[in-house]
Design an enzyme around this catalytic site. Structure first.
Site, PDB file in Angstrom:
ATOM      1  N   ASP A 144      16.747  77.613 -15.908  1.00 48.04           N
ATOM      2  CA  ASP A 144      16.327  76.915 -17.123  1.00 48.04           C
ATOM      3  C   ASP A 144      16.409  77.867 -18.302  1.00 48.04           C
ATOM      4  O   ASP A 144      16.187  79.077 -18.152  1.00 48.04           O
ATOM      5  CB  ASP A 144      14.896  76.393 -16.979  1.00 48.04           C
ATOM      6  CG  ASP A 144      14.771  75.314 -15.922  1.00 48.04           C
ATOM      7  OD1 ASP A 144      15.710  74.518 -15.784  1.00 48.04           O
ATOM      8  OD2 ASP A 144      13.733  75.271 -15.241  1.00 48.04           O
ATOM      9  N   ASP A 178      18.605  68.731 -16.804  1.00 49.03           N
ATOM     10  CA  ASP A 178      17.329  68.047 -17.059  1.00 49.03           C
ATOM     11  C   ASP A 178      17.456  67.110 -18.255  1.00 49.03           C
ATOM     12  O   ASP A 178      16.923  65.991 -18.253  1.00 49.03           O
ATOM     13  CB  ASP A 178      16.216  69.062 -17.328  1.00 49.03           C
ATOM     14  CG  ASP A 178      15.941  69.967 -16.146  1.00 49.03           C
ATOM     15  OD1 ASP A 178      16.134  69.528 -15.001  1.00 49.03           O
ATOM     16  OD2 ASP A 178      15.537  71.122 -16.373  1.00 49.03           O
TER      17      ASP A 178
END
Length: 210
Positions: A144, A178
């Site tokens: 991420d 995401d």
């Protein structure tokens, strides 16, 4: 929308997702940060589990989670194929394509990254290290990097439970995959009636036929 166009959209998202993750993994150590704006930063973190960092405890928790993702992606793939076959609304096909691409992008991390990268603790990871990766197959961590701390400060004392606490909005760190999943779900919510209008018409026809 044709299956070919849906596939091109999925491939495009997967390329952007994996290129961004590869760049972060091979140029940042864990916790490294670039401040683009006060409200947008590139921050490298790794997620061992599900959304919001949640994970299944135990020795086999990671395998269970990754296996569940693999089963889910098969279901999403069938949903996409069936939607195209039924000539469903473009909004539905786009939304399912985004969800599929996002889920598949994170599955790549979970399945392979432990094998192909060394760890990122206090160092920049190596790609295909001679000594082996930081984990094994099915034990990879999701990369991420997108961080949007839009506002940070102390909450007013009058707010129940959290009054006086330091709070950051928006705190989660996420990635392109995401984002694709989130946009896909939002499209389903916003265009719910139009996206599922074809399915409702088919149900009505079947009901009349019976």
């Amino acid at each position: 929308m044709s299956l070919k166009k849906a596939s091109l959209l999925i491939i495009l998202i997967l390329i952007i997702d994996q290129v961004s993750k590869f760049y972060i993994k091979t140029n940042f150590a864990l916790g490294d940060e670039i401040r683009v704006f006060d409200w947008f930063r590139i921050l490298f973190v790794e997620n061992e589990g599900m959304a919001w960092g949640a994970k299944i405890p135990g020795e086999y928790g990671k395998i269970i989670l990754t296996s569940f993702r693999l089963v889910a992606i098969v279901g999403i793939a069938y949903w996409l194929w069936d939607s195209v076959r039924k000539n469903s609304a473009t909004e539905l096909i786009v939304a399912v394509s985004l969800i599929f691409a996002g889920a598949f992008g994170n599955i790549i991390d979970s399945v392979f990254y432990g094998e192909i990268f060394s760890h990122s603790y206090n160092q920049i990871a190596a790609f295909l290290p001679e000594e082996g990766g930081y984990g094994t197959l099915m034990h990879g961590k999701v990369v991420d990097m997108l961080y949007f701390p839009l506002w940070s400060g102390y909450l007013p004392e009058w707010i129940p439970f959290w009054g006086g606490d330091y709070f950051t909005f928006f705190e989660p760190v996420f990635n392109v995959a995401d984002s694709a999943i989130t946009i896909g779900v939002l499209l389903l919510i916003i265009f719910n009636k139009k996206a599922f209008s074809h399915e409702k018409e088919e149900e009505k026809k079947e009901a009349v036929g019976n």
